[in-house]
Design a protein around this motif. Structure first.
Motif, PDB file in Angstrom:
ATOM      1  N   ASP A 116       0.832  -1.208   0.000  1.00  0.00           N
ATOM      2  CA  ASP A 116       0.000   0.000   0.000  1.00  0.00           C
ATOM      3  C   ASP A 116       0.867   1.259   0.000  1.00  0.00           C
ATOM      4  OD1 ASP A 116      -2.274  -1.513  -0.049  1.00  0.00           O
ATOM      5  OD2 ASP A 116      -2.743  -1.280   2.081  1.00  0.00           O
ATOM      6  N   ALA A 117       1.984   1.204   0.718  1.00  0.00           N
ATOM      7  CA  ALA A 117       2.909   2.340   0.715  1.00  0.00           C
ATOM      8  C   ALA A 117       3.430   2.596  -0.693  1.00  0.00           C
ATOM      9  CB  ALA A 117       4.075   2.071   1.670  1.00  0.00           C
ATOM     10  N   ALA A 118       3.789   1.519  -1.387  1.00  0.00           N
ATOM     11  CA  ALA A 118       4.350   1.669  -2.730  1.00  0.00           C
ATOM     12  C   ALA A 118       3.339   2.251  -3.710  1.00  0.00           C
ATOM     13  CB  ALA A 118       4.852   0.320  -3.232  1.00  0.00           C
TER      14      ALA A 118
ATOM     15  N   ALA B 269       0.933   4.307  -2.957  1.00  0.00           N
ATOM     16  CA  ALA B 269       0.867   5.734  -2.625  1.00  0.00           C
ATOM     17  C   ALA B 269       2.102   6.467  -3.141  1.00  0.00           C
ATOM     18  CB  ALA B 269       0.718   5.922  -1.123  1.00  0.00           C
ATOM     19  N   MET B 270       3.276   5.864  -2.977  1.00  0.00           N
ATOM     20  CA  MET B 270       4.499   6.481  -3.494  1.00  0.00           C
ATOM     21  C   MET B 270       4.393   6.740  -4.993  1.00  0.00           C
ATOM     22  SD  MET B 270       7.405   4.155  -1.640  1.00  0.00           S
ATOM     23  CE  MET B 270       7.304   3.785   0.108  1.00  0.00           C
ATOM     24  N   SER B 271       3.852   5.775  -5.727  1.00  0.00           N
ATOM     25  CA  SER B 271       3.750   5.917  -7.180  1.00  0.00           C
ATOM     26  C   SER B 271       2.845   7.075  -7.566  1.00  0.00           C
ATOM     27  CB  SER B 271       3.234   4.619  -7.805  1.00  0.00           C
ATOM     28  OG  SER B 271       1.844   4.428  -7.546  1.00  0.00           O
ATOM     29  N   GLU B 272       1.916   7.427  -6.668  1.00  0.00           N
ATOM     30  CA  GLU B 272       0.947   8.486  -6.955  1.00  0.00           C
ATOM     31  C   GLU B 272       1.425   9.876  -6.521  1.00  0.00           C
ATOM     32  OE1 GLU B 272      -3.024   5.625  -6.678  1.00  0.00           O
ATOM     33  OE2 GLU B 272      -2.424   6.845  -4.939  1.00  0.00           O
ATOM     34  N   VAL B 273       2.420   9.926  -5.637  1.00  0.00           N
ATOM     35  CA  VAL B 273       2.879  11.241  -5.159  1.00  0.00           C
ATOM     36  C   VAL B 273       4.261  11.619  -5.683  1.00  0.00           C
ATOM     37  CG1 VAL B 273       1.484  11.096  -3.073  1.00  0.00           C
ATOM     38  CG2 VAL B 273       3.883  10.353  -2.986  1.00  0.00           C
TER      39      VAL B 273
ATOM     40  N   THR C 146       9.693  -2.198  -4.368  1.00  0.00           N
ATOM     41  CA  THR C 146      10.254  -2.137  -5.719  1.00  0.00           C
ATOM     42  C   THR C 146       9.352  -2.840  -6.721  1.00  0.00           C
ATOM     43  OG1 THR C 146      12.531  -2.028  -4.887  1.00  0.00           O
ATOM     44  CG2 THR C 146      12.227  -2.780  -7.157  1.00  0.00           C
ATOM     45  N   GLN C 147       8.893  -4.045  -6.385  1.00  0.00           N
ATOM     46  CA  GLN C 147       8.040  -4.806  -7.300  1.00  0.00           C
ATOM     47  C   GLN C 147       6.709  -4.101  -7.544  1.00  0.00           C
ATOM     48  OE1 GLN C 147       7.782  -8.735  -5.550  1.00  0.00           O
ATOM     49  NE2 GLN C 147       9.728  -9.392  -6.455  1.00  0.00           N
ATOM     50  N   THR C 148       6.144  -3.551  -6.488  1.00  0.00           N
ATOM     51  CA  THR C 148       4.865  -2.855  -6.642  1.00  0.00           C
ATOM     52  C   THR C 148       5.034  -1.593  -7.480  1.00  0.00           C
ATOM     53  OG1 THR C 148       4.123  -3.700  -4.492  1.00  0.00           O
ATOM     54  CG2 THR C 148       2.902  -1.855  -5.416  1.00  0.00           C
ATOM     55  N   LEU C 149       6.120  -0.855  -7.254  1.00  0.00           N
ATOM     56  CA  LEU C 149       6.378   0.334  -8.061  1.00  0.00           C
ATOM     57  C   LEU C 149       6.570  -0.041  -9.533  1.00  0.00           C
ATOM     58  CD1 LEU C 149       8.816   2.281  -5.716  1.00  0.00           C
ATOM     59  CD2 LEU C 149       6.531   3.023  -6.398  1.00  0.00           C
TER      60      LEU C 149
END
Length: 264
Positions: A198-200, A202-206, A234-237
């Motif tokens: 879930d963190a990843a 969110a990171m991809s969106e900000v 890394t994989q989620t991003l």
């Protein structure tokens, strides 16, 4: 001078972040003992007596354990919102009135050329909030201790040069672990902590063109590991079309060892 910062300690056993610019330096939380805090400052070549103040995010012990002793010893101002001040009553000892300051949620305070913006997060505390530091176009966003990252939060923290971003747990480790179900349910809830995946997302969106580093923070001692968090993020991003190492780097934090004092 640009913004410099160090994640002094991050994890379920204690949290503290140091931020400085020319003429101003702040400690965000002090979730370790006074002695431990002094040792962490020594490791980055700084002294607590030179701080401009302490910013509080919320009243949980892993964020305020050392605040009272540090503030009294060095006569430092403490900034927190009113509900957090009430929640800390009896937890940090007596604080002289001339060291107690209000920092309301969703406001900006300016110290010299440094703007500090507060914003609310979703966590099981009185009125938890975190901070974004702005200095001459540079932006450092701190966001941990939240069950999810709302659209409102994303708008506030978007396109920072650097993030200290919660990546608390691996969901399977948490579900299979030793915690009682009531604790697991709290962590997994909207008022708990965000998972690696879930963190990843969110990171991809900000993350934006300015973003150069994201520090994975507040990892659970029992339900996560540095290598696992980095791999999952890394994989989620990558699934979101972002290649780590090209757009930005992922950095580790540690419960006991500060990250190098870094400029953005």
């Amino acid at each position: 001078m640009s913004l410099h910062f160090s994640v002094l300690a991050s994890g379920s056993t204690g949290n503290a972040i140091y931020v400085e610019t020319e003429g101003q330096s702040f400690l965000v939380d002090a979730g370790l003992s006074g002695k431990q805090m002094e040792g962490l400052f020594k490791e980055i070549g700084r002294e607590m007596k030179d701080l401009s103040g302490i910013l509080v995010t919320h009243e949980h012990s892993d964020h305020i354990k050392g605040i009272g002793i540090v503030a009294r010893k060095y006569k430092l101002p403490i900034y927190a919102n009113e509900k957090t001040w009430k929640a800390m009553d009896g937890l940090i000892g007596e604080i002289p009135l001339d060291q107690k300051f209000s920092f309301a949620m969703e406001t900006v305070k300016t110290f010299g050329g440094l703007d500090i913006e507060s914003f609310g997060v979703s966590h099981d505390a009185a009125e938890p909030m975190f901070y974004v530091f702005h200095k001459e176009g540079k932006k450092l966003a701190l966001v941990t201790d939240t069950g999810y990252v709302s659209d409102r939060m994303k708008g506030i923290i978007s396109n920072a040069d650097a993030y200290v971003f919660e990546s608390n747990h691996d969901v399977q480790m948490l579900r299979m672990g030793r915690y009682p179900w009531s604790v697991k349910r709290r962590i997994l809830s909207d008022y708990g902590h965000v998972s690696n995946e879930d963190a990843a997302v969110a990171m991809s969106e900000v993350a934006g063109d300015q973003t150069k580093r994201i520090y994975l923070a507040h990892l659970s001692k029992d339900n996560n590991m540095k290598d696992l968090a980095r791999m999952a993020v890394t994989q989620t991003l990558e699934g979101q079309g972002i290649i780590v190492g090209e757009q930005f780097d992922l950095m580790d934090t540690d419960p006991k060892t500060p990250t190098p004092l870094t400029a953005i």
